[in-house]
Scaffold this active site. Sequence first.
Site, PDB file in Angstrom:
ATOM      1  NE  ARG A 122     -18.951 102.399  55.786  1.00  0.00           N
ATOM      2  CZ  ARG A 122     -19.484 103.559  55.370  1.00  0.00           C
ATOM      3  NH1 ARG A 122     -20.648 103.945  55.821  1.00  0.00           N
ATOM      4  NH2 ARG A 122     -18.862 104.305  54.503  1.00  0.00           N
ATOM      5  CE  LYS A 187     -25.696 100.501  60.538  1.00  0.00           C
ATOM      6  NZ  LYS A 187     -24.607 101.370  60.125  1.00  0.00           N
ATOM      7  NE  ARG A 322     -31.492 117.318  50.717  1.00  0.00           N
ATOM      8  CZ  ARG A 322     -32.026 118.120  49.813  1.00  0.00           C
ATOM      9  NH1 ARG A 322     -32.537 119.290  50.171  1.00  0.00           N
ATOM     10  NH2 ARG A 322     -32.096 117.770  48.534  1.00  0.00           N
TER      11      ARG A 322
HETATM   12  C1  BTN Z   1     -21.267  99.962  60.457  1.00  0.00           C
HETATM   13  O1  BTN Z   1     -20.806 100.935  61.063  1.00  0.00           O
HETATM   14  O2  BTN Z   1     -22.373 100.007  59.925  1.00  0.00           O
HETATM   15  C2  BTN Z   1     -20.465  98.683  60.345  1.00  0.00           C
HETATM   16  C3  BTN Z   1     -20.628  97.811  61.537  1.00  0.00           C
HETATM   17  C4  BTN Z   1     -19.834  96.521  61.458  1.00  0.00           C
HETATM   18  C5  BTN Z   1     -19.888  95.738  62.741  1.00  0.00           C
HETATM   19  C6  BTN Z   1     -19.271  94.393  62.621  1.00  0.00           C
HETATM   20  S1  BTN Z   1     -19.640  93.338  63.991  1.00  0.00           S
HETATM   21  C7  BTN Z   1     -18.484  92.165  63.412  1.00  0.00           C
HETATM   22  C8  BTN Z   1     -17.291  92.942  62.905  1.00  0.00           C
HETATM   23  N1  BTN Z   1     -16.371  93.232  63.990  1.00  0.00           N
HETATM   24  C9  BTN Z   1     -16.295  94.541  64.229  1.00  0.00           C
HETATM   25  O3  BTN Z   1     -15.607  95.059  65.134  1.00  0.00           O
HETATM   26  N2  BTN Z   1     -17.092  95.213  63.407  1.00  0.00           N
HETATM   27  C10 BTN Z   1     -17.758  94.340  62.479  1.00  0.00           C
END
Ligand code: BTN
Length: 325
Positions: A122, A187, A322
């Site tokens: 994201r 995460k 925070r």
């Molecule tokens: C995030 O930033 O939390 C989202 C990550 C999403 C990763 C997945 S892996 C499969 C799919 N292909 C990508 O390029 N991204 C998503």
Amino acid sequence: MTDRFALLQILADGHFHSGEVLGDRLGVTRAAIWKQLRGLESLGLNIHAVRGRGYCLAQPIEFLQTEQIRGLLAPSVRECLPLLDVFHEIDSTNTYLKTRAAQGVASGAVCLAEWQRAGRGRQGRVWVSPFGCNLYLSLLWRFAAGPASLAGLSLAVGVALVQALRDCVDADFGLKWPNDLLWRGRKLGGILVEIAGESSGPSHAIIGMGLNIRMPDDAAGEIGQPWVDLYRISREQPSRNALAAAVLNRLVAAMQAFESQGLKAFLDAWRALDVTAGKAVQLHLATETVDGHAHGIDDDGALLIRVGNDLRRYASGEISLRMTS
Ligand code: BTN
């Protein structure tokens, strides 16, 4: 299959293989094997070389296999997935499905990859995607309605992902708005939902998820935030094929429930998994940062933050906890 993947199929068992045996099996010189082994490191793999014993992967690889995944799907789910492509390498499984969607591929197309050269997270971030150790999965789902009706879809996907994990591993998974998958503040996985379509419909969503199963140490150094993987949580390595099938079983059921009932069907489950409710948070927006206390989500999936006496509503942004409360 290119040579380095043929070499990987042999090394996948996690045992030592001498350069000579590898060369014989692949019909190339030991020098060529050595060169290919160097190439494997660029896939994010750690390789041990021990004089007199040969070469061995730091951790074995269970390759993803279309037929194995299909065999583990519920029959009603299998019928909904006309395409299940597994690649050794790809730029991004989401990008691949974006291209296939434009070509008219049917709803329910799935793409998995062992390695993403350009995995996307994201907010334009990179998703660290080393070979053969995690899950990188995308699903295309077509909807009759327009994109506005899909606003809460990524929250529904988060719930489905936690349900799938609980089908395979017993641990206290949680969600951080909008859809980070966490375990004890670290995460474990991420979701990238990309939506396109006509304002009055139809529309489609490409739902991508990355799940850390067993992250190699070298690749882990590239992750810029506290992270965890399933191996570190349970000291066991769950089957990647079984996990992929569990995710698809839950995800297809979630898409069907979302189509018929919308986000309403997921609100209680999402709220029960919310790890920030009541906590002091910072919301990072493009132009400002908001300090307050998280107050859960409203019925449309927007984040509620209490700032002083105000209860403010946010439809986008990134939150972090925070340190003081
Ligand atoms: C995030 O930033 O939390 C989202 C990550 C999403 C990763 C997945 S892996 C499969 C799919 N292909 C990508 O390029 N991204 C998503």
